[in-house]
Design a protein around this motif. Structure first.
Motif, PDB file in Angstrom:
ATOM      1  N   MET A 197      13.562   2.989 -37.471  1.00 53.87           N
ATOM      2  CA  MET A 197      13.829   1.590 -37.155  1.00 53.87           C
ATOM      3  C   MET A 197      15.290   1.320 -36.823  1.00 53.87           C
ATOM      4  O   MET A 197      15.654   0.180 -36.512  1.00 53.87           O
ATOM      5  CB  MET A 197      13.403   0.699 -38.327  1.00 53.87           C
ATOM      6  CG  MET A 197      11.912   0.759 -38.646  1.00 53.87           C
ATOM      7  SD  MET A 197      10.884   0.364 -37.204  1.00 53.87           S
ATOM      8  CE  MET A 197      11.360  -1.347 -36.935  1.00 53.87           C
ATOM      9  N   LYS A 198      16.143   2.330 -36.868  1.00 58.05           N
ATOM     10  CA  LYS A 198      17.540   2.121 -36.518  1.00 58.05           C
ATOM     11  C   LYS A 198      17.652   1.615 -35.078  1.00 58.05           C
ATOM     12  O   LYS A 198      16.851   1.992 -34.213  1.00 58.05           O
ATOM     13  CB  LYS A 198      18.333   3.424 -36.681  1.00 58.05           C
ATOM     14  CG  LYS A 198      18.513   3.856 -38.122  1.00 58.05           C
ATOM     15  CD  LYS A 198      19.233   5.185 -38.216  1.00 58.05           C
ATOM     16  CE  LYS A 198      20.668   5.090 -37.748  1.00 58.05           C
ATOM     17  NZ  LYS A 198      21.411   6.357 -37.924  1.00 58.05           N
ATOM     18  N   ARG A 199      18.631   0.783 -34.854  1.00 58.25           N
ATOM     19  CA  ARG A 199      18.798   0.176 -33.526  1.00 58.25           C
ATOM     20  C   ARG A 199      18.862   1.222 -32.430  1.00 58.25           C
ATOM     21  O   ARG A 199      18.234   1.074 -31.372  1.00 58.25           O
ATOM     22  CB  ARG A 199      20.071  -0.677 -33.510  1.00 58.25           C
ATOM     23  CG  ARG A 199      20.396  -1.286 -32.149  1.00 58.25           C
ATOM     24  CD  ARG A 199      21.675  -2.095 -32.216  1.00 58.25           C
ATOM     25  NE  ARG A 199      22.771  -1.344 -32.779  1.00 58.25           N
ATOM     26  CZ  ARG A 199      23.501  -0.438 -32.095  1.00 58.25           C
ATOM     27  NH1 ARG A 199      23.212  -0.181 -30.826  1.00 58.25           N
ATOM     28  NH2 ARG A 199      24.492   0.193 -32.680  1.00 58.25           N
ATOM     29  N   ILE A 200      19.596   2.302 -32.647  1.00 62.54           N
ATOM     30  CA  ILE A 200      19.787   3.312 -31.607  1.00 62.54           C
ATOM     31  C   ILE A 200      18.483   4.025 -31.257  1.00 62.54           C
ATOM     32  O   ILE A 200      18.344   4.593 -30.182  1.00 62.54           O
ATOM     33  CB  ILE A 200      20.875   4.330 -32.037  1.00 62.54           C
ATOM     34  CG1 ILE A 200      21.337   5.146 -30.823  1.00 62.54           C
ATOM     35  CG2 ILE A 200      20.355   5.250 -33.153  1.00 62.54           C
ATOM     36  CD1 ILE A 200      22.519   6.026 -31.099  1.00 62.54           C
ATOM     37  N   GLN A 201      17.502   3.969 -32.163  1.00 64.42           N
ATOM     38  CA  GLN A 201      16.219   4.625 -31.919  1.00 64.42           C
ATOM     39  C   GLN A 201      15.247   3.719 -31.171  1.00 64.42           C
ATOM     40  O   GLN A 201      14.129   4.130 -30.874  1.00 64.42           O
ATOM     41  CB  GLN A 201      15.592   5.068 -33.240  1.00 64.42           C
ATOM     42  CG  GLN A 201      16.400   6.092 -34.022  1.00 64.42           C
ATOM     43  CD  GLN A 201      16.729   7.320 -33.203  1.00 64.42           C
ATOM     44  OE1 GLN A 201      17.882   7.644 -32.995  1.00 64.42           O
ATOM     45  NE2 GLN A 201      15.711   7.992 -32.710  1.00 64.42           N
ATOM     46  N   GLN A 202      15.648   2.505 -30.883  1.00 60.21           N
ATOM     47  CA  GLN A 202      14.752   1.546 -30.242  1.00 60.21           C
ATOM     48  C   GLN A 202      15.335   1.052 -28.912  1.00 60.21           C
ATOM     49  O   GLN A 202      15.870  -0.061 -28.829  1.00 60.21           O
ATOM     50  CB  GLN A 202      14.497   0.357 -31.170  1.00 60.21           C
ATOM     51  CG  GLN A 202      13.850   0.752 -32.496  1.00 60.21           C
ATOM     52  CD  GLN A 202      13.459  -0.471 -33.292  1.00 60.21           C
ATOM     53  OE1 GLN A 202      12.502  -1.178 -32.967  1.00 60.21           O
ATOM     54  NE2 GLN A 202      14.211  -0.743 -34.341  1.00 60.21           N
ATOM     55  N   PRO A 203      15.247   1.856 -27.864  1.00 60.19           N
ATOM     56  CA  PRO A 203      15.839   1.467 -26.573  1.00 60.19           C
ATOM     57  C   PRO A 203      15.211   0.209 -25.976  1.00 60.19           C
ATOM     58  O   PRO A 203      15.849  -0.487 -25.189  1.00 60.19           O
ATOM     59  CB  PRO A 203      15.571   2.695 -25.688  1.00 60.19           C
ATOM     60  CG  PRO A 203      14.430   3.400 -26.344  1.00 60.19           C
ATOM     61  CD  PRO A 203      14.598   3.172 -27.807  1.00 60.19           C
ATOM     62  N   ALA A 204      13.974  -0.098 -26.356  1.00 60.41           N
ATOM     63  CA  ALA A 204      13.307  -1.285 -25.809  1.00 60.41           C
ATOM     64  C   ALA A 204      13.935  -2.585 -26.300  1.00 60.41           C
ATOM     65  O   ALA A 204      13.693  -3.656 -25.720  1.00 60.41           O
ATOM     66  CB  ALA A 204      11.824  -1.260 -26.160  1.00 60.41           C
ATOM     67  N   LEU A 205      14.743  -2.515 -27.348  1.00 63.05           N
ATOM     68  CA  LEU A 205      15.362  -3.728 -27.872  1.00 63.05           C
ATOM     69  C   LEU A 205      16.291  -4.386 -26.850  1.00 63.05           C
ATOM     70  O   LEU A 205      16.380  -5.618 -26.786  1.00 63.05           O
ATOM     71  CB  LEU A 205      16.152  -3.414 -29.146  1.00 63.05           C
ATOM     72  CG  LEU A 205      15.338  -3.158 -30.413  1.00 63.05           C
ATOM     73  CD1 LEU A 205      16.276  -2.782 -31.559  1.00 63.05           C
ATOM     74  CD2 LEU A 205      14.510  -4.375 -30.781  1.00 63.05           C
ATOM     75  N   THR A 206      16.976  -3.590 -26.072  1.00 70.14           N
ATOM     76  CA  THR A 206      17.918  -4.140 -25.090  1.00 70.14           C
ATOM     77  C   THR A 206      17.208  -5.058 -24.115  1.00 70.14           C
ATOM     78  O   THR A 206      17.651  -6.179 -23.837  1.00 70.14           O
ATOM     79  CB  THR A 206      18.628  -3.005 -24.326  1.00 70.14           C
ATOM     80  OG1 THR A 206      19.344  -2.184 -25.256  1.00 70.14           O
ATOM     81  CG2 THR A 206      19.601  -3.575 -23.306  1.00 70.14           C
TER      82      THR A 206
END
Length: 220
Positions: A197-206
């Motif tokens: 769930m770390k931000r860097i592991q979730q590219p779709a967040l951008t």
């Protein structure tokens, strides 16, 4: 555990490094982790040693000529490598990079030196390193004896090597004391779930944040 492919595609995979002295329970914990999530897989190592009977190229190892192995190291195509008992061993970068880009986590059963090489690579930001400690040195010895796989002389050598491995515990992101297998396995799963769930592991967040920004601007 069955994973939703849509959720896998929405995140980047992890390079999960597990290290421990022999007898600390790492192999059992690894098997339980693989049973917990069928999308997890082991990194297939490359080696310059000859294949043994029954071993399959690309499944058990990638069997390479020494000149090819050395060229791949020079070209930066190995995440980590070592020279052991006259042969080279290493982790090819390309299949690991492909897996994590597809959202699949890859497990590495390596020592602290290999862990450091991977953490210092250009994929290092996607690593999750975990060290498994025994509850005591005496318990470590008892486990080695109880499993009945090694002679007394081999057990003595493993015990001598164990402290060198343990002394590098502080180089890892997480350290678990394996005093109760079931509890340790649960803690291990919790660590993996949190790291995913770390931000860097979730590219779709951008893209999602951009969408929110666009929706916000339309309200103005």
């Amino acid at each position: 555990m069955s994973s939703d492919p849509a959720k896998i595609a929405a995140r980047r995979g992890l390079l999960i490094i597990l290290s421990s002295p022999s007898g600390a329970g790492k192999s059992t914990l690894t098997r339980q982790l693989l049973d917990w999530d069928e999308t997890l897989s082991f990194s297939v190592s490359a080696t310059t040693r000859p294949a043994r009977d029954g071993e399959v190229d690309g499944k058990d190892y990638y069997f390479l000529e020494e000149s090819i192995f050395r060229n791949q190291v020079t070209a930066g195509e190995m995440l980590e490598h070592a020279h052991v008992f006259g042969n080279f061993y290493g982790s090819p970068k390309a299949p690991v990079e492909a897996a994590i880009n597809e959202g699949r986590d890859v497990l590495f059963d390596i020592d602290w030196q290999g862990a450091q090489q991977i953490q210092n690579s250009d994929l290092g930001k996607h690593t999750l390193s975990i060290f498994i400690l025994p509850p005591s040195i005496e318990e470590l010895r008892r486990r080695l004896v109880r499993r009945g796989q090694d002679s007394t002389a081999v057990i003595a050598k493993r015990m001598q090597k164990s402290w060198d491995e343990i002394s590098h515990w502080a180089k890892y992101d997480y350290v678990l004391i394996n005093d109760d297998l079931a509890e340790t396995a649960e803690r291990l799963r919790s660590i993996v779930k949190a790291a995913r769930m770390k931000r860097i592991q979730q590219p779709a967040l951008t893209e999602h944040v951009r969408k929110l920004q666009s929706e916000f601007e339309e309200l103005q």
